[in-house]
Design an enzyme around this catalytic site. Structure first.
Site, mmCIF file in Angstrom:
data_model
loop_
_atom_site.group_PDB
_atom_site.id
_atom_site.type_symbol
_atom_site.label_atom_id
_atom_site.label_comp_id
_atom_site.label_asym_id
_atom_site.label_seq_id
_atom_site.Cartn_x
_atom_site.Cartn_y
_atom_site.Cartn_z
ATOM 1 N N GLY A 199 -119.175 23.845 -136.205
ATOM 2 C CA GLY A 199 -119.425 22.768 -137.160
ATOM 3 C C GLY A 199 -119.980 21.555 -136.429
ATOM 4 C CD GLU A 200 -117.739 18.933 -133.176
ATOM 5 O OE1 GLU A 200 -118.631 18.665 -132.328
ATOM 6 O OE2 GLU A 200 -116.550 19.085 -132.867
ATOM 7 N N GLY A 201 -122.349 19.749 -137.018
ATOM 8 C CA GLY A 201 -123.798 19.626 -136.960
ATOM 9 C C GLY A 201 -124.396 20.210 -135.709
#
Length: 345
Positions: A300-302
């Site tokens: 996640g987190e971009g």
């Protein structure tokens, strides 16, 4: 703030969209045809140029990576191996430059923005209530819409929120069918018992809310703060003709309602990567999205969106910087093959 004071106003914004510049795409194809390379030899880099150029001039001065953070009441169903306070701890870690996304944003030369939604107040437990009230949903969409920086040329989107893969899986199930077991994945490390609880929570929510609602209402019933904000940011980018790189499963689920409200609703986006989270491949196929990379990421987190930024930069650099056959005094082999084929006929 953006003008989403009612679901009707938001619906109108989702269905009144600028369209790609077909003349710009034609010019791009004409230049590609005379660059010093075999036709189509740069593969998807050539497609990325056409995609970007359909929305914006072929120059990137500023890239922005927006990470929206939120918490989820469905954690009460014991669907995550992590407590809710980890969300705030990771927001602090981002601020202190200690996370993976800080390093990836720096390498990609992207401005990183961390946007906690509603001060990380949890959404409601969607197995018992709608995740968000209409007012809270509109506020979250508006916050995402307003978070897109004014000078942005390329927007990358990511998320943070303990429990948000449960919300994403529930929303995917509501939008596209099938049960919790089909969409629920291990998230941040669930064991078999946790995975069963997660699937059961999704099924409980489906039994409570059903699927017979508009895409916006489904997003409100099953999603959460950061998912609504992600949809708002993607909508803002479309209205301002900004190309968007989508991250993994949660981001893809969050923006899926836009595609159901208008078949072109995600035309200004590209899916950055194929997440390892169960359900992402199926969700991408439902939306007709073809991931640019597959590095078996599940952070996640971009992170996947950040890694795709250099691909877009490389695509534009090749298109803008390469010589034409005529400039390099090289016979155009593409034209020669076409001429030969006509002569053979």
């Amino acid at each position: 703030m953006s003008p989403f004071h009612s679901l009707d106003a938001l619906h109108a914004a989702c269905t009144t969209l600028p369209m790609p510049d077909k003349e710009a795409v034609s010019r791009i194809r004409a230049r590609e045809a005379v660059l010093t390379k075999p036709a189509g030899s740069l593969g998807r880099l050539e497609e990325l140029v056409e995609w970007f150029g359909a929305w914006r001039p072929l120059q990137i001065d500023q890239v922005d990576l927006c990470i929206f953070a939120g918490n989820h009441g469905v954690l009460a169903q014991n669907v995550s191996s992590w407590p809710a306070d980890v969300t705030a701890a990771m927001v602090a870690n981002f601020t202190q430059q200690g996370a993976a996304i800080n390093q990836l944003a720096r390498i990609a030369d992207a401005h990183l923005h961390i946007v906690p939604i509603s001060d990380l107040t949890p959404s409601a437990d969607f197995t018992l209530h709608p995740a968000l009230s209409p007012e809270d949903f509109l506020a979250a969409v508006s916050a995402g819409y307003d978070a897109v920086p004014a000078r942005c040329d390329l927007l990358a989107l990511g998320e943070l929120g303990v429990g948000n893969t449960t919300a994403a899986a529930a929303l995917a199930a509501a939008l596209f069918g099938q049960n919790g077991a089909c969409w629920a994945g291990r998230g941040a490390g669930l064991d078999e018992a946790g995975l069963a609880r997660k699937a059961g929570a999704i099924d409980k929510a489906l039994a409570l809310h059903g699927r017979n609602h508009s895409p916006l209402d489904l997003a409100r019933l099953y999603g959460g703060w950061e998912l609504a904000a992600l949809m708002g940011a993607t909508l803002a980018a479309r209205h301002r003709r900004i190309p968007v790189l989508l991250d993994g499963f949660v981001v893809t689920a969050a923006v899926a309602p836009l595609a159901l409200l208008d078949p072109t609703g995600l035309d200004h986006t590209r899916l950055a990567h194929q997440s390892q989270e169960q359900g992402h491949r199926q969700l991408a196929e439902c939306l007709g999205l073809d991931p640019l990379i597959n590095l078996q990421l599940r952070l996640g987190e971009g992170s996947g969106a950040a890694l795709a930024i250099p691909l877009v930069r490389a695509a534009l650099a090749c298109h803008n910087g390469m010589a034409r056959f005529a400039d390099a005094s090289i016979d155009d082999m593409n034209e020669r093959k076409t001429t030969k084929t006509k002569a053979d006929d």
